[in-house]
Design a protein around this motif. Structure first.
Motif, PDB file in Angstrom:
ATOM      1  N   GLU A 122       0.821  -1.210   0.000  1.00  0.00           N
ATOM      2  CA  GLU A 122       0.000   0.000   0.000  1.00  0.00           C
ATOM      3  C   GLU A 122       0.855   1.261   0.000  1.00  0.00           C
ATOM      4  OE1 GLU A 122      -2.557  -0.058   3.393  1.00  0.00           O
ATOM      5  OE2 GLU A 122      -3.487  -1.965   2.850  1.00  0.00           O
ATOM      6  N   LEU A 123       0.286   2.312  -0.551  1.00  0.00           N
ATOM      7  CA  LEU A 123       0.842   3.656  -0.466  1.00  0.00           C
ATOM      8  C   LEU A 123       0.295   4.342   0.781  1.00  0.00           C
ATOM      9  CD1 LEU A 123       2.146   6.296  -1.746  1.00  0.00           C
ATOM     10  CD2 LEU A 123      -0.127   6.667  -2.770  1.00  0.00           C
ATOM     11  N   ALA A 124       1.150   5.061   1.493  1.00  0.00           N
ATOM     12  CA  ALA A 124       0.696   5.982   2.542  1.00  0.00           C
ATOM     13  C   ALA A 124       0.443   7.312   1.841  1.00  0.00           C
ATOM     14  CB  ALA A 124       1.750   6.115   3.632  1.00  0.00           C
ATOM     15  N   PRO A 125      -0.814   7.685   1.604  1.00  0.00           N
ATOM     16  CA  PRO A 125      -1.122   8.761   0.657  1.00  0.00           C
ATOM     17  C   PRO A 125      -0.877  10.180   1.169  1.00  0.00           C
ATOM     18  CG  PRO A 125      -3.125   7.926   1.627  1.00  0.00           C
ATOM     19  CD  PRO A 125      -2.020   7.046   2.136  1.00  0.00           C
ATOM     20  N   VAL A 126      -0.602  10.336   2.441  1.00  0.00           N
ATOM     21  CA  VAL A 126      -0.289  11.656   2.984  1.00  0.00           C
ATOM     22  C   VAL A 126       1.219  11.833   3.108  1.00  0.00           C
ATOM     23  CG1 VAL A 126      -0.576  13.223   4.939  1.00  0.00           C
ATOM     24  CG2 VAL A 126      -2.493  11.795   4.214  1.00  0.00           C
ATOM     25  N   SER A 127       1.867  10.865   3.738  1.00  0.00           N
ATOM     26  CA  SER A 127       3.310  10.961   3.975  1.00  0.00           C
ATOM     27  C   SER A 127       4.149  10.514   2.793  1.00  0.00           C
ATOM     28  CB  SER A 127       3.688  10.131   5.205  1.00  0.00           C
ATOM     29  OG  SER A 127       3.413   8.749   4.972  1.00  0.00           O
ATOM     30  N   GLY A 128       3.565   9.738   1.917  1.00  0.00           N
ATOM     31  CA  GLY A 128       4.299   9.249   0.759  1.00  0.00           C
ATOM     32  C   GLY A 128       5.115   8.005   1.022  1.00  0.00           C
ATOM     33  N   LYS A 558     -12.458  20.191   7.538  1.00  0.00           N
ATOM     34  CA  LYS A 558     -12.095  19.060   6.692  1.00  0.00           C
ATOM     35  C   LYS A 558     -11.759  17.873   7.573  1.00  0.00           C
ATOM     36  CE  LYS A 558      -9.428  17.759   2.621  1.00  0.00           C
ATOM     37  NZ  LYS A 558      -8.498  18.209   1.557  1.00  0.00           N
ATOM     38  N   PRO A 559     -12.321  16.694   7.286  1.00  0.00           N
ATOM     39  CA  PRO A 559     -12.009  15.517   8.105  1.00  0.00           C
ATOM     40  C   PRO A 559     -10.512  15.209   8.107  1.00  0.00           C
ATOM     41  CG  PRO A 559     -13.878  15.084   6.657  1.00  0.00           C
ATOM     42  CD  PRO A 559     -13.292  16.385   6.219  1.00  0.00           C
ATOM     43  N   HIS A 560     -10.035  14.687   9.217  1.00  0.00           N
ATOM     44  CA  HIS A 560      -8.630  14.314   9.331  1.00  0.00           C
ATOM     45  C   HIS A 560      -8.322  13.155   8.403  1.00  0.00           C
ATOM     46  CE1 HIS A 560      -4.759  13.206  10.951  1.00  0.00           C
ATOM     47  NE2 HIS A 560      -5.199  12.010  11.282  1.00  0.00           N
ATOM     48  N   GLN A 561      -7.255  13.285   7.628  1.00  0.00           N
ATOM     49  CA  GLN A 561      -6.824  12.226   6.715  1.00  0.00           C
ATOM     50  C   GLN A 561      -5.826  11.323   7.429  1.00  0.00           C
ATOM     51  OE1 GLN A 561      -5.429  14.656   3.441  1.00  0.00           O
ATOM     52  NE2 GLN A 561      -7.433  14.600   2.427  1.00  0.00           N
ATOM     53  N   THR A 562      -6.107  10.042   7.486  1.00  0.00           N
ATOM     54  CA  THR A 562      -5.371   9.114   8.354  1.00  0.00           C
ATOM     55  C   THR A 562      -4.173   8.452   7.692  1.00  0.00           C
ATOM     56  OG1 THR A 562      -6.850   7.288   7.763  1.00  0.00           O
ATOM     57  CG2 THR A 562      -7.470   8.637   9.674  1.00  0.00           C
TER      58      THR A 562
END
Length: 606
Positions: A122-128, A558-562
């Motif tokens: 999987e990709l961690a879509p916030v941290s990269g 905006k909802p927190h992105q996990t």
């Protein structure tokens, strides 16, 4: 190892038969005399690989016989898809514009995965970053092979296939793997991509995964180990089924195993899951809620009586979903699956489905969990737990398929109301996105009048919060309820939010897609687009899309992105969004059937 001893003879016969019928390795063809559909003609080495690691392990509990694949010509089953007519040019332009938007969202997420997480799970879509949550075998890579093909991303598909062929299933990054998740994502992913493309490399990888998973069935009673110590298994150690397992994880392997047997001609995988189905059939009328199976069971003892909770939702869902789909997959050659489905659905209609109290008096349904407890007289009484789950939104699509396939026309109305229940929940949340789990108060009747009762709703809110209102006045009850409603951020109609997340789930759009393909109702296109826009707005990151921590907060926040993007975001959610805005002939429900991870398998045809 009697099965391996018979292998060369079986393969010789198989190649003789298939060689007659296949003129091109890129096209599928049926074999009427045998009654099932193979894939393209097998190239050397695709099946006959006795030196493969998982095949060389000793079998501790060999079977005296293997059930043969179903014989006979597949039946002409009732049509599932609506007969779509001419599309107006303006409607087509809108549809294609929306399809392009979905395609762009997928391509963007795929590019981010390719650049930042390849070939991890999987990709961690916030941290990269990258995550390995499903064995380290490239879950996102394999889960999206068929999506790349469906979206006509051929260059990316070839790139992904080349990488997928290098995945080794001889070792894992995890000591214990989930057999169910591995089956639906990896085996399902390879099989579907093979069914669509005819690429022999994908069939070989499917067989490799199948050979590995088959070892999980090497137990004294041939029941599989669902949370499997793959490291010890690789050492050839003795195994036995556990005393506890989720019903979905043991009863939802049949589609993938059966399809693998059909395309290879080797019945061992079909035999493995048919043994589970025989147990399901034997126990269906004996559970505490006859017709349905409890959430958890004891596979070691084949005991279905220890759990008193029944649900179509989490932990049970796909065991019911696969019943009508097995009828479709096998061309009606296994009618017992339809019988199991009919019994289960009739029980669910009686005990699980309920109409919630809503401020707009919406005529919708949700699916409750059911607990069977003894009353003071010692009788077992089913009691509904009026919760809703995003995951259970698949039921509308399941009932729609079952209504057509098994000629149960009344179920289509129920399917629509269940799907509308999920659409209503999306529309009545601050960000237009449904949370994981919530509670609502039931109407007095599923079919009778159900006028909004604000005071009744507030009392239900307090009951859900375990507040004692026995000695309170009406004014005090209203005041206390207002405090709870404010504290819990409850929208009207909801009595509680137990899990406020949205984890990029596909089940709601899945049923909207299926209902659209079944009914042709264009209003469902509008519902789908509204859902897509809401999800994109809240979940889009600089790289891709992220799961959300709380979709119940006020819309101005905006909802927190996990920082989580499971493989099903692209493999299921975006696939269904893309398909609903595609031509209805693309992955027709009369030609393909989706597994629970949205991987389309070719149906047997007469």
């Amino acid at each position: 190892m009697a099965r391996l001893a018979r292998k060369p003879v079986f393969l010789l016969a198989f190649f003789i038969v298939t060689g007659i019928y296949y003129a091109s390795h890129r096209f599928h063809s049926s074999i009427p005399a045998l009654g099932w559909q193979y894939g393209p003609a097998m190239e050397p080495g695709v099946l006959d690989d006795p030196d493969y690691f998982w095949r060389k392990l000793p079998t501790h509990y060999p079977l005296p016989t293997i059930r043969p694949l179903p014989a006979g010509r597949p039946k002409k089953l009732p049509r599932i898809q609506h007969r779509f007519g001419q599309e107006a040019s303006a409607e087509k332009a809108t549809r294609l514009e929306r399809q392009r938007a979905v395609h762009e969202a997928f391509a963007r997420a795929w590019k981010a995965y390719r650049e930042h997480a390849w070939p991890h799970d999987e990709l961690a879509p916030v941290s990269g970053g990258a995550k390995d949550t499903f064995g380290g075998w490239g879950a996102t890579l394999v889960d999206n092979l068929d999506t790349l093909w469906i979206m006509d991303m051929r260059s990316e598909f070839e790139d992904a296939v080349a990488a997928a062929t290098n995945i080794s299933f001889e070792t894992s990054s995890l000591d214990e793997i989930n057999v169910f998740e591995t089956t639906i994502r990896y085996l399902g992913g390879f099989l579907s991509a093979y069914d669509l493309s005819g690429d022999q490399r994908l069939l070989r990888k499917a067989r490799e995964v199948g050979d590995m998973l088959y070892v999980a069935f090497d137990t004294p009673n041939r029941m599989p180990i669902t949370r499997w110590d793959v490291t010890n298994a690789a050492k050839g150690e003795l195994q036995e089924a556990s005393r506890w397992a989720l019903i979905a994880e043991i009863g939802s392997l049949c589609m993938e195993f059966t399809r693998l047997s059909l395309v290879t001609g080797d019945p061992k995988w079909f035999d493995a899951t048919e043994r589970i189905t025989e147990v399901l059939k034997a126990e269906q009328s004996k559970t505490k809620l006859p017709g349905m199976w409890p959430i958890s069971i004891n596979p070691k003892n084949k005991d279905f009586h220890g759990d008193n909770t029944f649900s179509l939702g989490a932990m049970a869902d796909s065991v019911f979903e696969y019943l009508p789909k097995m009828v479709a997959l096998t061309g009606g050659l296994l009618p017992e699956y339809g019988e199991l489905y009919t019994y289960a659905t009739d029980t669910a209609k009686k005990h699980s489905f309920y109409r919630p109290l809503t401020p707009d008096n919406a005529d919708i349904l949700l699916a409750a969990a059911v607990h069977v407890n003894k009353n003071n007289d010692g009788n077992e009484i089913p009691m509904s737990d009026y919760i809703g789950q995003h995951l259970v939104c698949f039921v509308g699509g399941m009932l729609a398929i079952g209504s057509k396939l098994l000629q149960r026309p009344d179920d289509l109305d129920i399917a629509r109301k269940l799907t509308d229940g999920c659409i209503w929940t999306y529309n009545n949340m601050p960000h237009g996105i449904m949370p994981e789990t919530f509670a609502m108060a039931p109407c007095p009747s599923k079919s009778g009048p159900c006028e909004w009762d604000e005071y009744g709703w507030k009392k239900a809110v307090l009951a859900s919060a375990d507040k004692d209102v026995g000695k309170l006045t009406k004014e005090q009850i209203n005041a206390l309820a207002d405090e709870v409603i404010s504290e819990k951020k409850l929208s009207k109609g909801f009595t509680d939010f137990m899990d406020r997340r949205y984890i990029l789930r596909p089940e709601a759009i899945e049923s909207v897609f299926v209902l659209y393909r079944v009914t042709g109702d264009k209003s469902l296109l509008e519902s789908a687009w509204k859902m897509f826009e809401a999800i994109q707005k809240a979940s889009k990151t600089e790289l891709a899309n992220s799961a959300l921590g709380d979709v119940t907060i006020a819309s101005k926040y905006k909802p927190h992105q996990t920082d989580s993007m499971e493989s099903f975001w692209m493999g299921e959610t975006l696939k269904y969004f893309y398909l609903i805005f595609s031509e209805p002939g693309l992955i027709s429900l009369d030609e393909y059937v989706f597994n629970t991870e949205a991987h389309p398998f070719k149906r047997l045809a007469p």
